[in-house]
Design a protein around this motif. Structure first.
Motif, short mmCIF file in Angstrom:
data_model
loop_
_atom_site.label_atom_id
_atom_site.label_comp_id
_atom_site.label_asym_id
_atom_site.label_seq_id
_atom_site.Cartn_x
_atom_site.Cartn_y
_atom_site.Cartn_z
N VAL A 60 3.36 5.09 -1.01
CA VAL A 60 2.77 6.39 -1.31
C VAL A 60 1.26 6.21 -1.41
O VAL A 60 0.77 5.09 -1.58
CB VAL A 60 3.34 6.97 -2.63
CG1 VAL A 60 4.82 7.29 -2.49
CG2 VAL A 60 3.08 6.04 -3.80
N PRO A 61 0.50 7.30 -1.34
CA PRO A 61 -0.95 7.17 -1.52
C PRO A 61 -1.26 6.47 -2.85
O PRO A 61 -0.66 6.77 -3.88
CB PRO A 61 -1.44 8.62 -1.52
CG PRO A 61 -0.43 9.35 -0.68
CD PRO A 61 0.88 8.69 -1.02
N THR B 45 1.79 4.90 3.68
CA THR B 45 1.79 5.80 2.53
C THR B 45 2.71 7.00 2.77
O THR B 45 2.84 7.85 1.89
CB THR B 45 0.37 6.32 2.23
OG1 THR B 45 -0.14 6.98 3.39
CG2 THR B 45 -0.56 5.18 1.82
N PRO C 225 0.37 1.85 -1.22
CA PRO C 225 0.97 1.76 0.12
C PRO C 225 1.93 0.59 0.27
O PRO C 225 1.76 -0.45 -0.38
CB PRO C 225 -0.25 1.58 1.03
CG PRO C 225 -1.28 0.96 0.18
CD PRO C 225 -1.04 1.50 -1.21
N GLY D 85 8.73 4.33 -0.93
CA GLY D 85 8.23 5.60 -0.43
C GLY D 85 9.37 6.54 -0.08
O GLY D 85 10.54 6.25 -0.36
N GLU E 283 -4.84 3.79 7.71
CA GLU E 283 -3.74 3.10 7.03
C GLU E 283 -3.77 1.57 7.25
O GLU E 283 -2.95 0.85 6.69
CB GLU E 283 -2.39 3.64 7.52
CG GLU E 283 -2.17 5.11 7.21
CD GLU E 283 -1.69 5.36 5.79
OE1 GLU E 283 -1.21 4.43 5.13
OE2 GLU E 283 -1.81 6.51 5.35
N SER F 285 6.64 -1.88 -3.43
CA SER F 285 6.40 -0.59 -2.77
C SER F 285 7.68 0.17 -2.48
O SER F 285 8.71 -0.41 -2.13
CB SER F 285 5.64 -0.81 -1.46
OG SER F 285 4.36 -1.35 -1.73
#
Length: 176
Positions: free
Chosen positions: A42-43, A37, A46, A135, A116, A133
């Motif tokens: 990201v939160p 994350t 993930p 990030g 995590e 995903s």
């Protein structure tokens, strides 16, 4: 001091090093079981990155980096920050292609107890998570594709990584 990388440290070490050597660890296997994350997701959404699991008879290829003693504290602080999402330091012996070995290299391994931890999942499910995903460090698919390409360059076969790469390429419509 030596550091062993088996994920993004292979293709993006992002720290000054004196030399590097391709090599492997015995008794470990690489798996996309760690959530991310802070780098590749990201939160709430993930990404997935690799960690090592103990497995008798297994061998995992990567790259060992020797760092200058004068820079060790600075580099370790940066790596501790980079690997903050559930990773612990371990010392390992790296067996190099050249026949030499590196004793007591430092490696970061995510534990099953960390917040995590994503754990095992079917290959197609892992590929779908990686596909969608993204990030602060970029798209999760970049992480997988760069890792797979780096392993091929070092002539290191990794069935888990290559199976997920194949599933991802099917999702994005790429052929090998």
């Amino acid at each position: 001091m030596w550091i062993f990388g088996y994920g993004s440290l292979i293709w993006r070490p992002d720290f000054e090093h004196v030399e590097h050597r391709d090599g492997y660890l015995e008794g470990w296997t690489r798996k996309f079981y760690q959530g991310s994350t802070d780098h590749r997701g990201v939160p709430g959404a993930p990404g997935r990155v690799v960690t090592l699991l103990r497995e008798p008879q297994a061998r995992v290829w990567g790259r060992a980096y020797r760092i200058a003693p004068a820079r060790a504290n600075e580099i370790m602080a940066r790596l501790d920050h980079r690997e903050k999402g559930g990773y612990e330091r371990h010392q390992v012996n790296v067996y190099c292609r050249s026949g030499e070995s590196v004793r007591d290299a430092l490696v970061y391994v995510a534990t099953r107890e960390n917040p995590e931890w994503a754990g095992p999942a079917p290959v197609d499910e892992i590929a779908r998570q990686i596909y969608r995903s993204h990030g602060p460090s970029g798209p999760n698919r970049e992480y997988l594709l760069e890792l797979a390409a780096s392993l091929r360059k070092m002539e290191a076969h990794d069935p888990h990584v290559f199976a997920i790469e194949h599933a991802l390429r099917e999702l994005i419509g790429e052929e090998f």
